[in-house]
Design a protein around this motif. Sequence first.
Motif, PDB file in Angstrom:
ATOM      1  N   SER A  28       0.839  -1.201   0.000  1.00  0.00           N
ATOM      2  CA  SER A  28       0.000   0.000   0.000  1.00  0.00           C
ATOM      3  C   SER A  28       0.874   1.250   0.000  1.00  0.00           C
TER       4      SER A  28
ATOM      5  N   THR B 145      -3.606  -1.975  -1.961  1.00  0.00           N
ATOM      6  CA  THR B 145      -4.585  -0.942  -1.629  1.00  0.00           C
ATOM      7  C   THR B 145      -3.894   0.419  -1.570  1.00  0.00           C
ATOM      8  N   ASP B 146      -4.694   1.487  -1.642  1.00  0.00           N
ATOM      9  CA  ASP B 146      -4.219   2.854  -1.438  1.00  0.00           C
ATOM     10  C   ASP B 146      -3.039   3.186  -2.354  1.00  0.00           C
TER      11      ASP B 146
ATOM     12  N   GLN C  25      -9.652   3.409  -4.266  1.00  0.00           N
ATOM     13  CA  GLN C  25     -10.047   4.260  -3.147  1.00  0.00           C
ATOM     14  C   GLN C  25     -11.549   4.470  -3.072  1.00  0.00           C
TER      15      GLN C  25
ATOM     16  N   GLN D 190      -8.048   8.076 -10.269  1.00  0.00           N
ATOM     17  CA  GLN D 190      -7.283   6.892  -9.911  1.00  0.00           C
ATOM     18  C   GLN D 190      -6.611   6.282 -11.132  1.00  0.00           C
TER      19      GLN D 190
END
Length: 437
Positions: free
Chosen positions: A95, A125-126, A149, A157
Amino acid sequence: MKKLLMNISLLLSAAALLANPQSALAEEKSLQELVDKTPPEGTLELEGRVYEGNVTIDKPMTIVGKEGTHIRGDGTGTVIEIDSPHVTLDTMHVSGSGMDQSSDEEYSGIRVMGENAVIKNVKVTDVFHGVYLSRADNSTIDNVTIIGQSSDSLAKQGNGIQIVRSNNNVIQNTYIEKTRDGIYVEYSNNNMITNNKVTETRYGLHYMYADYNEFHDNEFVGNIGGAAIMQSDSLLLENNSFSFNQGSRSFGLIIQTSREVHVLNNKFYQNQRGLYLEQSTSNTIEGNEFFHNQIGVELWTSSTAHTFFNNVFRKNNTHVVTIGGESFNDWFKNGVGNYWDDPILDLDQDGIGDAPFEATSTLGNLLEENELAYLFLTSPAIQLYEKANALLGNQRIMAVDEYPLMNERETQPMLWTALLLIGMATGLYFVWKRRKA
């Protein structure tokens, strides 16, 4: 005396560590140091804890984590950058990449720039892009989960998996949600994309200038567009599911400016438009099921020489719409047409309708003249519009199937109905003759 002082010093050090356990972690080597100390083709085993990134891998090696292994970037740049062939990442959470859209680098959770990489059992993630293959041939992405997100900010994104100028790769068993495009493939050939699920994205799968690729057994559900094939030739799309892709101008699958695409045995269910074809030619649409879409197939006049056969059209509001004038396509091949859920006679029980089937509609002109009509495809007013024009004889022919197929469930009821009508007509004829005599 010296021994006593040494013992006291050790006791004080131990007490300090107990009082401040973080100081022990501070003395541990950083992840980059651990990577640098691992010999080429060696294996680095990580503990089930957080490791601070970013990190660069510049030699062949394997990094294996365990439950709880988390490589956390500093929010700038790419978290894990692979600059060597033959690198494997296994079992970890990644992440915290940079999110700057103006950067030319296109930050990622994992960026691969070497051949024969293996990314498996990883959660991302992130990050901006999830996993990015750049000139990385013969690589495998397996059992990877990528979570964006928010589906409310898709334009801000990156993509779940981005493949650019990378050939002969395998993407399988992944789950992707809330990214811009789920899987984006550009200038990349001979890739296999199989058994993945993509949801809440712009396009679940997006091909640009990518030839000779295959994707099968994937599920694209609840996106703006299930899959978009653009400027890409000689593809095989088999056994995929495109469902609940709804919204303004949404679709299950779009094929645009592409040719020699084989769409085989896929399911198109509850989409605004199941299949949308524009500026394309010579594609084969075979063995698919179009069920409960507002429009089963939308064809623009710029899209010609397609062959549709052995497909099933059931309970779509409109089976086929052509826009921009007549579109020249074949709705049968070698005497095999398509299944339609409209009443068709088959008196000789050869499995083929006794007369050609004509799919008709008046939506083509309406949609061409006013794009806002797409917003009302689910409205009862559109269905009333179609029925009213059918009664008035204003409908246009959208497709002509010379050999409409009869499924088993339809054949027998229609056969008995036809026999009953023939029997009644024969009986009335004999009654009429007897009375006349």
